[in-house]
Design a protein around this motif. Structure first.
Motif, PDB file in Angstrom:
ATOM      1  N   ASP A 199      58.937  47.445  75.061  1.00 48.57           N
ATOM      2  CA  ASP A 199      58.877  46.118  74.675  1.00 48.57           C
ATOM      3  C   ASP A 199      57.284  45.633  75.286  1.00 48.57           C
ATOM      4  OD1 ASP A 199      60.650  45.833  72.897  1.00 48.57           O
ATOM      5  OD2 ASP A 199      62.328  45.247  74.373  1.00 48.57           O
ATOM      6  N   ASP A 244      54.397  47.129  73.800  1.00 46.36           N
ATOM      7  CA  ASP A 244      54.529  47.407  72.427  1.00 46.36           C
ATOM      8  C   ASP A 244      54.450  48.764  71.879  1.00 46.36           C
ATOM      9  OD1 ASP A 244      55.133  45.117  70.971  1.00 46.36           O
ATOM     10  OD2 ASP A 244      53.057  44.539  71.176  1.00 46.36           O
ATOM     11  N   ARG A 255      61.848  49.457  66.517  1.00 45.31           N
ATOM     12  CA  ARG A 255      60.294  49.077  66.528  1.00 45.31           C
ATOM     13  C   ARG A 255      59.612  50.162  67.253  1.00 45.31           C
ATOM     14  NH1 ARG A 255      64.245  46.380  69.599  1.00 45.31           N
ATOM     15  NH2 ARG A 255      64.032  46.296  71.605  1.00 45.31           N
ATOM     16  N   THR A 256      60.035  51.149  67.423  1.00 46.56           N
ATOM     17  CA  THR A 256      59.252  52.321  67.942  1.00 46.56           C
ATOM     18  C   THR A 256      59.820  53.893  67.392  1.00 46.56           C
ATOM     19  OG1 THR A 256      58.027  53.165  69.919  1.00 46.56           O
ATOM     20  CG2 THR A 256      60.354  52.809  70.036  1.00 46.56           C
TER      21      THR A 256
END
Ligand code: 2PG
Ligand code: MG
Length: 399
Positions: A265, A268, A294-295
């Motif tokens: 986070d 990113d 998100r990854t």
């Protein structure tokens, strides 16, 4: 036409100066293919067996070459690879060595392509491949098993996810590598290079995150497209006595999961490879559950390009991505099967080099042939640029 008429094996140098196996395959109509096995330093416990090259060559000459010559067609990759497996007879190529096996497998593929007059990626992937290119993950700062007195995390990787073309992506990574060097200079930090050509500065992981963040955002501003970054933590190498070792500090599994999730986070991160030990499917699953939307959480030592280990991972949701290294499993057929199983299950494949490499550029073709979304093959240095430049040539229809 593609019947194999000879297989020659020899020792050549790899990029660390160690001997490795090179294979030449010839076919009856004059097709020729040459390929060499790479070699890892942070190898997974479940990888196929790499034998000392002299032994691997002697064993392959005795067991595999007689079964291939005059018997098998180089154009039929599954037959070539099944013959290698039968000649070896073990589960993990412990008889002829995965290094002999992969060199012969890749050389046969090139000989098959040569006879057909087709580029290797097209021979392997078919007529409809060659329009999509992988995003190159480029090693910019690193340590771990690849450099002494540097970061604990093995690789900080630039990821030019917004690049309009593969060529622009390749040059973007080189710029990030150059910018990281300037930032290290500004901070008066001397930096040698590790095995893969990444900077190996004596800085903390926290500093490396900062330097990477700055380098990536500077180059992003200059080029005007999105560049993120990612990691190969190679956590199996840090895991001892039930905890993760960061120099003098340790982290429990829960702390490791929290730490990686926080870094995802804060920076990113677009990619995290081997965040946990190679036996910890559960920890992988927990982390994937937390940040997998998100990854990419990628299994390298976890899956070792092996469909059985991958299936175990799929069953528990251990990752959303797999690293593919042909020498980890021994043949192109096995590597292809792993990519296919992954993509059928919505996982991204990342085709990868090893820390010990040669000029062989087969993995560039493999990435295009399998339509893989990513390739990890360094940033600079001849044995790395061999693959990156081949990608540029494939995109330019120049192979
Ligand atoms: O861990 C890795 O992903 C690789 C390549 O970067 O390193 P090695 O070849 O030493 O296993
Ligand atoms: Mg790895």
């Amino acid at each position: 036409m593609t019947r194999i008429t000879s297989v020659a094996l020899r020792r050549v140098l790899d990029s660390r100066g160690n001997p490795t196996v090179e294979a030449d395959v010839l076919t009856e109509s004059g097709g020729f293919g040459r390929a060499a096995a790479p070699s890892g330093a942070s190898t997974g416990e479940y990888e196929a067996i790499e034998l000392p090259p002299t032994e691997a060559i002697a064993a392959a000459r005795r067991h595999a070459v007689p079964r291939l010559v005059d018997e098998v067609h180089a154009g039929n990759q599954r037959e070539v690879d099944a013959t290698l497996r039968a000649a070896d007879g073990s589960e993990n190529f412990s008889e002829i060595g995965a290094n002999s096996a992969v060199a012969i497998s890749m050389a046969a593929a090139k000989a098959g392509a040569d006879v057909l007059g087709a580029p290797l990626y097209q021979h392997l992937g078919g007529a409809f491949r060659g329009d999509n290119f992988p995003t190159p993950l480029g090693n910019v700062i690193g340590g771990g098993e690849h450099a002494k007195e540097a970061t604990n995390i093995q690789e900080f990787l630039a990821a030019p996810v917004g690049a309009p073309s593969v060529s622009e992506a390749v040059f973007a990574n080189a710029k990030v590598h150059a910018r990281a060097s300037e930032i290290l200079d500004e901070r008066d930090v001397p930096a040698a290079k590790g095995d893969e050509g990444a900077w190996a500065p004596p800085v903390s992981d926290a500093d490396a995150f900062e330097i990477m963040g700055e380098a990536v955002s500077d180059v992003e501003d200059e080029l005007g497209f999105e560049i993120g970054f990612g990691l190969d933590i190679a956590a199996s190498e840090m895991f001892e006595d039930g905890v993760y070792h960061y120099g003098d500090e340790t982290k429990t599994t829960d702390e490791q999961i929290d730490y990686v999730a926080e870094m995802v986070d804060e920076y990113d991160l677009v990619y995290v490879e081997d965040p946990l030990d190679e036996n910890d499917y559960e920890g992988f699953a927990e982390l994937t559950e937390r940040v997998g939307d998100r990854t990419l959480i990628c299994g390298d030592d976890l899956f070792v390009t092996n469909v059985d280990r991958l299936q175990d991972g799929i069953d528990v949701g251990a990752a959303n991505s797999i690293l593919i290294k042909p020498n980890q499993i021994g043949t192109l057929t096995d590597a292809f099967d792993a990519v296919e199983l992954a993509s059928r299950n919505g996982m991204d494949a990342v085709i990868s080099h090893r820390s010990g490499e040669t000029e062989d550029a087969t993995i560039a073709h493999l990435a295009v042939a399998t339509d893989a979304p990513f390739i990890k093959t360094g940033t600079v240095q001849g044995e790395r640029t061999a693959k990156l430049n081949e990608l540029i040539r494939i995109a330019d229809d120049a192979v």
